[in-house]
Design a protein around this motif. Structure first.
Motif, mmCIF file in Angstrom:
data_model
loop_
_atom_site.group_PDB
_atom_site.id
_atom_site.type_symbol
_atom_site.label_atom_id
_atom_site.label_comp_id
_atom_site.label_asym_id
_atom_site.label_seq_id
_atom_site.Cartn_x
_atom_site.Cartn_y
_atom_site.Cartn_z
ATOM 1 N N LEU A 1 0.799 -1.224 0.000
ATOM 2 C CA LEU A 1 0.000 0.000 0.000
ATOM 3 C C LEU A 1 0.838 1.282 0.000
ATOM 4 N N THR A 2 2.160 1.160 -0.090
ATOM 5 C CA THR A 2 2.956 2.348 -0.379
ATOM 6 C C THR A 2 2.756 2.703 -1.851
ATOM 7 N N ASP A 3 3.195 3.887 -2.228
ATOM 8 C CA ASP A 3 3.004 4.331 -3.609
ATOM 9 C C ASP A 3 3.939 3.628 -4.581
ATOM 10 N N THR B 1 0.882 15.898 -4.586
ATOM 11 C CA THR B 1 -0.337 15.504 -3.882
ATOM 12 C C THR B 1 -1.494 15.336 -4.853
ATOM 13 N N ILE B 2 -1.641 16.283 -5.768
ATOM 14 C CA ILE B 2 -2.735 16.211 -6.740
ATOM 15 C C ILE B 2 -2.572 14.986 -7.638
ATOM 16 N N LYS B 3 -1.354 14.751 -8.099
ATOM 17 C CA LYS B 3 -1.106 13.582 -8.947
ATOM 18 C C LYS B 3 -1.460 12.292 -8.204
ATOM 19 N N LYS B 4 -1.049 12.200 -6.929
ATOM 20 C CA LYS B 4 -1.311 11.001 -6.139
ATOM 21 C C LYS B 4 -2.808 10.791 -5.949
ATOM 22 N N VAL B 5 -3.516 11.846 -5.587
ATOM 23 C CA VAL B 5 -4.963 11.737 -5.377
ATOM 24 C C VAL B 5 -5.667 11.349 -6.675
ATOM 25 N N ALA B 6 -5.244 11.919 -7.787
ATOM 26 C CA ALA B 6 -5.882 11.617 -9.071
ATOM 27 C C ALA B 6 -5.716 10.142 -9.437
#
Length: 290
Positions: free
Chosen positions: A126-128, A214-219
């Protein structure tokens, strides 16, 4: 490298900062970095603190010979009757801890060396991004005392067939090279180069401004959740709590009490199923060992 003095009270982890990484170090090497209740509480506290402090990239590694041998069985598999409600609550809390990495505003990298077993694989899944040593051992516990908790997390990356292969055979495992081939990890690297490769990746990631990261990760997470990842994790604690109440698990615990842990482990020990592949990547492994 510096240790965050605000977190100096930690006893089971360390938090270290070296631009552009803040490291969370699992720090129970004498216990194979087993995931005790204390370690998990400190892990969650460090994640929360790092939301607004530290470096732009977070990385997780284990101190000593391996990443982590999984949950501390002395705490999570006590003798005697199991309270299924308390058991489910404990496991659900752990899944929420790992989903906090998924929901974290910063990119999180797992650096896996040595062994990464059972509950520890939930963290790395569950890490990126996950980078593993080529010779790492990644798998489940040898004694089958649980079900439906660890391997379904794998299925979000490797699909149901390979997750079943891992889950159905006691102590099954894969190495770092196979982890990349299966889609569980991003890169497999020589063990002695693991941390430097993680640092190199973090330096490249940090070139992107934090808000954009942050935006890239959330998207990307939003797209993945539309495919059902969060829903898939929602009921895993229920299945494992059910497994822990079965007569079969009670019987295994009785065997451990009567025969001792090591003999019971040996009775379940079999080769990993990766040896079933014809000509199993021999050339690649010879090259990796040179």
């Amino acid at each position: 490298m510096t240790t965050n003095t605000a977190q100096s009270e930690y006893t089971s982890i360390r938090v270290e900062h070296e631009s552009p990484i803040s490291w969370i170090v699992l720090n129970r090497p004498e216990k194979a970095n087993a995931l005790s209740n204390e370690l998990l509480e400190e892990f969650s506290a460090a994640l929360e603190w790092l939301r607004d402090h530290g470096q732009p990239v977070i990385a997780i590694r284990g101190e000593g010979k391996g990443f982590s041998a999984g949950y501390d069985l002395g705490q999570v598999a006590p003798d005697g009757a199991v309270d299924p409600i308390a058991d489910r609550t404990r496991m659900k809390k752990n899944l929420d801890r790992y989903l906090a990495m998924w929901d974290h505003p910063k990119p999180i990298i797992a650096a896996v060396h040595g062994y990464c077993i059972a509950g520890a694989t939930q963290i790395a899944t569950l890490t990126d991004i996950t980078i593993v040593a080529e010779d790492a051992k990644i798998g489940i516990v040898t004694i089958p005392v649980g079900a439906g908790y660890v391997s379904p997390v794998w299925s979000t990356l490797i699909g149901p067939k390979r997750a079943k292969e891992i889950a159905f055979v006691p102590g099954n495992s894969i190495d770092g090279i196979t982890a990349v081939e299966w889609g569980w990890a991003n890169h497999a690297v020589p063990a002695e180069e693991l941390l430097d490769r993680v640092r190199s990746l973090a330096e490249r990631i940090a070139l992107t401004p934090s808000n954009l990261l942050t935006i890239k990760k959330v998207a990307i997470n939003t797209a993945a959740e539309a495919m059902g990842i969060r829903q898939a994790l929602a009921t895993l604690a229920d299945f494992d709590a059910l497994a822990h109440t079965t007569t079969e698990v009670a019987g295994i615990k009785k065997r451990i009490a009567n025969e001792g842990l090591k003999p019971v482990i040996e009775s379940y020990r079999v080769p990993p199923t990766t040896d079933l592949s014809t000509g199993y990547r021999t050339d690649r492994r010879i090259k990796a060992s040179q």
